[in-house]
Design an enzyme around this catalytic site. Structure first.
Site, PDB file in Angstrom:
ATOM      1  CE1 TYR B 287      -4.390   1.347   0.610  1.00  0.00           C
ATOM      2  CE2 TYR B 287      -3.028   3.133   1.419  1.00  0.00           C
ATOM      3  CZ  TYR B 287      -4.248   2.669   0.975  1.00  0.00           C
ATOM      4  OH  TYR B 287      -5.317   3.521   0.903  1.00  0.00           O
ATOM      5  CE1 TYR B 337      -4.380   5.299  -1.908  1.00  0.00           C
ATOM      6  CE2 TYR B 337      -6.006   7.061  -1.849  1.00  0.00           C
ATOM      7  CZ  TYR B 337      -5.244   6.109  -1.200  1.00  0.00           C
ATOM      8  OH  TYR B 337      -5.348   5.948   0.165  1.00  0.00           O
TER       9      TYR B 337
END
Ligand SMILES: [Zn+2]
Lengths: 137, 382
Positions: B287, B337
């Site tokens: 992440y 994203y």
């Protein structure tokens, strides 16, 4: 500029700050300080809390210099600094704040080059929002 | 006790295009991604009986189920903490299916973050982190909170901007190979990185993830059912959620040990319930809302020691052919994203052998959710 939106646990901090006192919540039972304020003690689960006066001395643990895009009032002052200060009495109690050139000065009053981790600082409580100035050597 | 180990598999993945602005609304994008994932799996929408999502998801389960024509739902969950919940959606479906509460689960994420408002600009609601202690001082955005940890991390361990650049570059290089990535034909250089504008010093423009419109979904079934699906199953070998003791969200400076975040406790659980160790991982999807989260995660998940995350990135370690290729679709920094869901689907692509930056023979992939918030992780294998 944003003012603190308090909750019942945090309200005493701001009330003391408005009277010129920096106080941190502590446990009556076991004596541990805690931050942010909360209903009971994570060490002993006591609900009995008190607000302890601290000296107002500390050290810069870290800092950032925000640039836009920011909320309008802050964008006007950017770049400014935000610091995290470790308190002398309780280095693991870390307060977010701003390092300013002198009491009452704006949050962009301290040049970024003068900031450094470990610098000794002292709290100033002007308008109830704690700020920090460099301790004189 | 076998637990969740290899008991379930991801058998379908789907996604919409990614862009700064897509004309369709979030609900429509969600439906498109979900139906694409079911089609990929060869499973009819009427068979879906479980849903899992995570907070900051605007598409309602009821609306999604009605629109897509799902059957009776017997399990639905919504995990907290935004990007920390991405992998937990698959974990929850795996647990529900293993426990017999459902048989076909769908997890999804739909976002219009590219063209929609930023959560931090809302000053009327208290953000998940106690805003009273931070916002008046101008610590306003997630990037400011993570930059604070980053400055301290650099100070304590000697990590440099070049280390952060290595993360941004690896992601960008992989995006340059991925036609679906927003940064597909836009190479990044060290010069561009070092001279880009600051967002919150010490973090610059290229340390920040993209702002993206788009949606993704995946389908989870039991290992037994997976054998009859259209695609090779990608097994959920191990899964973890983590909210460590005294953790305090992004502003983890209210923890005794602020540089040891949720990745560390997620990793303990993940490895404990696994047959594998960090050295067995062929490829990782980590992440990357901000570049320093990758350094912290490399340490937390055990690819290097504490404080060694920066040094680990040297010598092309994160690139294809390196010690640990990461974010092979481009990640949140350069593909899209979408709160980390693209990392899950990219992990599946690697294990199917269909990534645009395929790691030859990849058979194990770590996928992580947001570090710096209560988090989750998956260990996938084929
Ligand atoms: Zn106590």
């Amino acid at each position: 500029m944003l003012r603190p939106v308090t909750d019942p646990d945090g309200a005493p901090f701001w009330e003391y700050a408005a009277r010129g006192e920096l106080r941190v919540q502590g446990c009556v039972e076991c004596g541990e300080l805690r931050f942010p304020p909360r209903p009971c003690c994570p060490h002993c689960q006591s609900f009995e809390a008190e607000w302890r006066l601290v000296s107002g001395g500390g050290r810069v643990w870290s800092y950032v210099v925000p640039h836009p895009p920011l909320l309008p009032d802050y964008a006007e002052l950017a770049p400014y600094n935000v610091v995290v200060v470790e308190l002398d009495e309780a280095p693991r109690i870390r307060l977010v704040g701003n390092l300013v050139a002198e009491p009452g000065a704006a949050i962009d009053s301290m040049p970024a080059e003068r900031l450094r981790i470990g610098a000794r600082v002292r709290v100033v409580l002007g308008d109830g929002l704690p700020a920090w100035v460099l301790e004189r050597a | 006790m076998a637990g969740l180990k290899d008991a379930t598999a991801i058998v379908g993945i789907g996604q919409t295009p990614f862009a700064k602005h897509l004309p369709e609304d979030e609900r429509t994008l969600a439906c498109r991604a979900v139906l694409a994932a079911l089609d990929d799996a060869g499973i009819a929408p009427g068979e879906v009986d479980a849903l899992a999502s995570y907070t900051m998801e605007e598409t309602d389960e009821v609306e999604l189920a009605k629109a897509c024509g799902f059957g009776d739902l017997t399990f639905f969950s919504k995990v907290g903490f935004g990007g920390g919940g991405s992998c937990a959606t698959v974990a929850h479906l795996a647990a529900a299916i293993t426990a017999g509460q459902a048989s076909v689960g769908v997890a999804w994420r739909s976002r219009k973050r590219g063209s929609g408002p930023r959560p931090w600009t809302n000053t009327t609601v208290q953000l998940p982190t106690p805003a009273q202690w931070t916002r008046p001082y101008g610590l306003l955005r997630p990037v400011d909170e993570i930059a604070m940890l980053t400055r301290r991390y650099m100070h304590e361990y000697g990590a440099t901007r070049d280390h952060l650049f290595n993360v941004a570059l690896a992601c960008r290089n992989r995006a340059n190979q991925n036609p679906a990535a927003i940064m597909y034909d836009r190479p990044l250089t060290r010069e561009m990185y070092m001279t880009s504008r600051w967002v919150s010093e010490p973090l610059c423009l290229f340390d920040n993830c993209l702002e993206t419109d788009g949606a993704l979904a995946c389908v989870v079934v039991s290992a037994e059912r997976a054998r009859d699906c259209r695609r090779e199953p990608v097994y959920v070998h191990s899964a973890a959620q983590s909210l460590p003791a005294q953790h305090h969200g992004m502003v983890n400076y209210w923890n005794d040990d602020p540089l040891t975040g949720p990745a560390w406790s997620a990793a303990r659980h993940l490895w404990k319930h696994s047959d594998l160790a960090p050295e067995d991982v062929d490829v990782a999807q980590i992440y990357d809302a901000f570049t320093p989260l990758v350094l912290l995660s490399l340490e937390g998940y055990g690819f290097c020691g504490r404080g060694e995350g920066g040094a680990f990135t040297e010598g092309g370690a994160l690139e294809t052919g390196g010690l640990l290729p990461v974010n092979t679709g481009g990640g949140g920094l350069s593909e899209a994203y979408v709160h980390g869901f693209n990392l899950i689907n990219e992990g599946v692509k690697q294990l199917r052998g269909t990534s645009t930056a395929q790691v030859p023979g990849a058979s194990t992939c770590l996928v992580t959710a947001g570090e710096g918030v209560p988090t989750s992780a998956l260990l996938l294998r084929n």
